[in-house]
Scaffold this active site. Structure first.
Site: not given
Length: 376
Positions: A163, A191, A218, A243, A267
């Site tokens: 992250k 990400d 991402e 995403d 998701k």
């Protein structure tokens, strides 16, 4: 079979340590658990983990929407009629994907239990036997992230999702520190959670990371800027995953038309549950785009639902459903053989839910019949 009652529990799942991403820090994870009961006595569980930054729903708002709009809309309906259930929910409420996922997942749990098969048998059958689990590294100092990565390698992990999403060159330092610590044999996915905002900043970061051998990058740009994803993809040789920029079929059509990504992160909380997730996977498959199932850091209920989708289709190449590993207390017993996940063959979601823990973690609750069970 008909839905006769829906209990709704707003809970806080306790995290072992804070979860830090570009736009927020979580000490606990707000979740909503639905318990749907049918006239045959079959009970199914679902989950909503809304995120105002991603799904456009707050925890409190999703709870109220379930209580006053979505749950009443599906009372009396056959939980096995997935298309009709979603049509009714869509006619009742615009968007609200996480709230709808809480109904959808519980209906699939019921369907599996009714037919005495795992959910994955309802959506294509089991294709994958197991998936490797990717450990998610929260944003921290380069040294802290590198140390955590090294410890996880010792535990058997072979891939990391880092992250980032602060200042781009500070993020570059974090990524380089982890790569140097774990070596070239370990997969690193980055990400950004929209934190680099635009193509120019993203390309600056990628130039500095040219030798880092990243698996993929991402969502580096703002969610609504599909054209920026197109520009980054055209000017970089790093695989690009979308995403936050993908919710439902509208965005998927644009992504496919513009060839805006190499991979998509589906998701259940962004698209509305298992049924719409399968539709997105079919669209991606037809366009030659690889899929991943991700999560909003969900309990065993939401995570199991995501795994059933991922295990059922060849197009899913990776999973990032590690919520149960991050909680000090969970409501279910989804089992991980770290660093792998291999689903059992129990009917429905295959998760035993402990209602005593739900009540322990519950902040407020209700039933759609109006009998209050909490302190709203």
């Amino acid at each position: 079979m008909k839905i006769t009652k829906i209990d709704i529990y707003a809970i806080h799942l306790p995290l072992i340590e804070p979860f830090v991403i570009s736009y927020d820090t979580y000490d606990t994870m707000p979740s909503i658990i639905t318990k749907i009961t049918t006239d045959e006595g079959i009970v199914g569980y679902g989950e909503a983990v809304p995120d105002e930054h991603v799904t456009g729903e707050t925890w409190e708002g999703a709870y109220m929407m379930l209580k006053h709009q979505l749950a009443p809309a599906v009372i009396g309906q056959d939980p096995l009629c997935f298309e009709k259930i979603h049509d009714l929910m869509d006619k009742t409420v615009y968007l609200a994907p996480a709230a709808k996922a809480a109904i959808d997942i519980a209906c699939f749990d019921i369907a599996g239990k009714k037919l005495q098969v795992p959910v994955y048998q309802l959506i294509g059958g089991r294709y994958h036997e197991k998936f490797p689990i990717t450990h998610v590294l929260s944003i921290g100092s380069p040294e802290k992230m590198a140390q955590e990565a090294a410890e996880r390698v010792e535990m058997g992990y072979r891939s990391f999702k880092m992250k980032v999403g602060t200042e781009v060159m500070k993020d570059v330092e974090r990524i380089k520190a982890v790569r140097e610590r774990v070596g070239d044999a370990i997969d690193i996915r980055v990400d950004v959670n929209q934190g680099w905002h635009n193509a120019a900043t993203t390309l600056k970061g990628l130039r500095a990371l040219r030798k880092m051998n990243l698996d993929w990058l991402e969502q580096p740009v703002d969610a609504d800027d599909i054209d920026a994803m197109v520009e980054v993809k055209a000017k970089s040789d790093v695989a690009l995953m979308i995403d936050e920029g993908l919710h439902g079929m509208k965005e998927m059509r644009e992504i496919i038309a513009k060839r805006a990504a190499d991979k998509v992160n589906i998701k259940l909380m962004k698209c509305g549950g298992i049924y719409p997730a399968m539709k997105l996977a079919h669209m991606a498959e037809m366009a030659g785009i690889e899929c991943q199932i991700g999560s909003m850091v969900e309990s065993s209920v939401g995570s199991a639902a995501g795994f059933h989708v991922a295990f059922s289709k060849k197009v899913f190449k990776s999973v990032e459903l590690t919520g149960p590993l991050k909680f000090s207390k969970d409501i279910g017993n989804l089992h991980y053989d770290v660093p792998f996940i291999s689903l059992n063959e129990k009917s429905g979601l295959g998760v035993d839910v402990d209602e005593s823990i739900i009540k322990e973690l519950c902040q407020f609750s209700c039933s759609v019949d109006g009998k209050e069970e909490g302190n709203e």
